[in-house]
Design a protein around this motif. Structure first.
Motif, PDB file in Angstrom:
ATOM      1  N   TRP A 281       0.828  -1.207   0.000  1.00 54.92           N
ATOM      2  CA  TRP A 281       0.000   0.000   0.000  1.00 54.92           C
ATOM      3  C   TRP A 281       0.865   1.261   0.000  1.00 54.92           C
ATOM      4  CZ3 TRP A 281      -0.563   4.042   3.500  1.00 54.92           C
ATOM      5  CH2 TRP A 281      -1.625   4.893   3.256  1.00 54.92           C
ATOM      6  N   LEU A 282       1.940   1.266   0.767  1.00 49.18           N
ATOM      7  CA  LEU A 282       2.836   2.428   0.780  1.00 49.18           C
ATOM      8  C   LEU A 282       3.461   2.661  -0.593  1.00 49.18           C
ATOM      9  CD1 LEU A 282       4.708   2.007   4.197  1.00 49.18           C
ATOM     10  CD2 LEU A 282       2.927   3.656   3.623  1.00 49.18           C
TER      11      LEU A 282
ATOM     12  N   SER B  33       0.256   3.788  -2.996  1.00 52.45           N
ATOM     13  CA  SER B  33      -0.605   4.880  -2.535  1.00 52.45           C
ATOM     14  C   SER B  33      -0.295   6.235  -3.169  1.00 52.45           C
ATOM     15  CB  SER B  33      -0.544   4.995  -1.009  1.00 52.45           C
ATOM     16  OG  SER B  33       0.771   5.273  -0.569  1.00 52.45           O
ATOM     17  N   PRO B  34       0.987   6.581  -3.465  1.00 54.69           N
ATOM     18  CA  PRO B  34       1.217   7.884  -4.096  1.00 54.69           C
ATOM     19  C   PRO B  34       0.537   8.031  -5.451  1.00 54.69           C
ATOM     20  CG  PRO B  34       3.254   7.044  -3.156  1.00 54.69           C
ATOM     21  CD  PRO B  34       2.262   5.929  -3.088  1.00 54.69           C
TER      22      PRO B  34
ATOM     23  N   LEU C 142      -2.442   6.758  -6.177  1.00 52.53           N
ATOM     24  CA  LEU C 142      -3.890   6.627  -6.030  1.00 52.53           C
ATOM     25  C   LEU C 142      -4.523   7.970  -5.710  1.00 52.53           C
ATOM     26  CD1 LEU C 142      -4.085   3.365  -3.863  1.00 52.53           C
ATOM     27  CD2 LEU C 142      -4.330   3.560  -6.341  1.00 52.53           C
ATOM     28  N   ARG C 143      -5.784   8.092  -6.106  1.00 56.37           N
ATOM     29  CA  ARG C 143      -6.553   9.263  -5.709  1.00 56.37           C
ATOM     30  C   ARG C 143      -6.909   9.158  -4.221  1.00 56.37           C
ATOM     31  NH1 ARG C 143     -11.449   9.047  -9.747  1.00 56.37           N
ATOM     32  NH2 ARG C 143     -11.272   6.872  -9.077  1.00 56.37           N
ATOM     33  N   PRO C 144      -7.253  10.275  -3.587  1.00 58.51           N
ATOM     34  CA  PRO C 144      -7.561  10.227  -2.145  1.00 58.51           C
ATOM     35  C   PRO C 144      -8.627   9.197  -1.788  1.00 58.51           C
ATOM     36  CG  PRO C 144      -7.323  12.493  -2.859  1.00 58.51           C
ATOM     37  CD  PRO C 144      -7.244  11.655  -4.095  1.00 58.51           C
TER      38      PRO C 144
ATOM     39  N   GLU D 201      -9.367   6.452  -3.413  1.00 61.20           N
ATOM     40  CA  GLU D 201      -8.788   5.128  -3.586  1.00 61.20           C
ATOM     41  C   GLU D 201      -7.817   4.816  -2.453  1.00 61.20           C
ATOM     42  OE1 GLU D 201      -8.864   5.197  -8.504  1.00 61.20           O
ATOM     43  OE2 GLU D 201      -7.022   5.587  -7.408  1.00 61.20           O
ATOM     44  N   ARG D 202      -7.079   5.831  -2.011  1.00 61.70           N
ATOM     45  CA  ARG D 202      -6.120   5.629  -0.927  1.00 61.70           C
ATOM     46  C   ARG D 202      -6.839   5.284   0.384  1.00 61.70           C
ATOM     47  NH1 ARG D 202      -3.854  10.383  -1.131  1.00 61.70           N
ATOM     48  NH2 ARG D 202      -2.637   9.812  -2.956  1.00 61.70           N
ATOM     49  N   ARG D 203      -7.923   5.973   0.654  1.00 66.77           N
ATOM     50  CA  ARG D 203      -8.685   5.680   1.870  1.00 66.77           C
ATOM     51  C   ARG D 203      -9.316   4.298   1.805  1.00 66.77           C
ATOM     52  NH1 ARG D 203     -10.357  11.113   1.117  1.00 66.77           N
ATOM     53  NH2 ARG D 203     -12.289  10.357   0.168  1.00 66.77           N
TER      54      ARG D 203
ATOM     55  N   ALA E 295      -8.206   1.669   0.078  1.00 65.20           N
ATOM     56  CA  ALA E 295      -7.172   0.639   0.202  1.00 65.20           C
ATOM     57  C   ALA E 295      -6.729   0.481   1.651  1.00 65.20           C
ATOM     58  CB  ALA E 295      -5.981   0.993  -0.685  1.00 65.20           C
ATOM     59  N   LEU E 296      -6.511   1.601   2.335  1.00 66.54           N
ATOM     60  CA  LEU E 296      -6.043   1.537   3.718  1.00 66.54           C
ATOM     61  C   LEU E 296      -7.098   0.911   4.631  1.00 66.54           C
ATOM     62  CD1 LEU E 296      -3.748   2.250   5.636  1.00 66.54           C
ATOM     63  CD2 LEU E 296      -4.805   4.484   5.975  1.00 66.54           C
TER      64      LEU E 296
END
Length: 256
Positions: free
Chosen positions: A90-91, A94-95, A97-99, A101-103, A105-106
């Motif tokens: 994920w790290l 994540s850069p 990904l859109r916000p 998508e990042r939320r 995934a996390l």
């Protein structure tokens, strides 16, 4: 100049990926060493658990004992390292990904480990005893003397438990892909026949060569796919509701 910038970007991505892989390998080796201390109690639990009772396991080579300890410690390390591996992945991604998508995934990261443990429990306590009972009953019906090697017993078990445990991640993957709008329940229903074929093929490949084992693994996989469609429908309905609400608010703002 643009080509040089792109090249530098690619190099930076490769360096970042190498760094994440090194971190994962360091944690894996550390857990592997720890796993050597847990290999003996895990082995004793497995041979005294319900599926193994009644079997006298034999060593057919000098390396069976140490080889089995190493295999158990490796599996222990893989299981313990799994959440860390997913987090490092994920790290890395994540850069890009859109916000939203990042939320998404996390939020799904902790459930990866829980679903894997659920898959291990289901395959070990339900599927594996059924497959073991069937194969041994066939052996007895043929009048053969039962002499089982420890390596053969554990390989038979691991070949059923581990692939099925990994496939328990299917609902989570489908939910995540629906969340980022790559999949939806309509598309999943259209590809149902193809998905069924792939899942049955996977079940045949990962299980011992007998119909009952194939059947016992195929049915849970098909149910997992249908459950994945259900979860995708839940996420998709929420997305449609959010889109409708956004369009209504946008229309209202435009009219004012």
């Amino acid at each position: 100049m643009a080509e040089e910038l792109d090249e530098m970007t690619v190099i930076e991505h490769i360096k970042e990926l190498r760094k994440r892989i090194i971190y994962i390998l360091i944690v894996f080796v550390a857990c592997l060493i720890v796993g050597l201390f847990f290999a003996n109690p895990i082995y004793k639990y497995l041979i005294h658990a319900e599926p193994a009772q009644g079997f006298v396991l034999h060593a057919f080579s000098f390396w069976d004992g140490i080889g089995m300890y190493m295999k158990i410690s490796m599996i222990f390390s893989l299981v313990v390292t799994l959440p860390f591996t997913i987090f490092q992945l994920w790290l890395f991604v994540s850069p890009g990904l859109r916000p939203v998508e990042r939320r998404a995934a996390l939020r799904f990261v902790p459930y990866v480990f829980l679903l894997f443990l659920l898959g291990v429990a289901f395959s070990y306590y339900i599927v594996f005893p059924m497959a073991l009972s069937f194969t041994t009953s066939i052996t007895k019906s043929m009048g053969l003397e039962e002499t089982y090697g420890m390596a053969q017993y554990f390989n038979f078990m691991f070949n059923i438990v581990l692939p099925l445990a990994l496939l328990f991640e299917l609902p989570l993957i489908v939910m995540f892909l629906t969340k980022i709008r790559i999949l939806n329940p309509i598309r999943l229903r259209k590809m149902r026949r193809f998905a069924y074929f792939v899942l049955v093929f996977v079940a045949v490949v990962i299980t011992p060569p007998d119909f009952i084992s194939d059947f016992l693994v195929s049915i849970p996989l098909l149910l997992l796919f249908e459950f994945s469609i259900f979860l995708s429908s839940v996420v998709y309905r929420k997305q449609l509701a959010a889109d409708s609400e956004f369009e209504a608010s946008y229309t209202q703002a435009a009219e004012e």
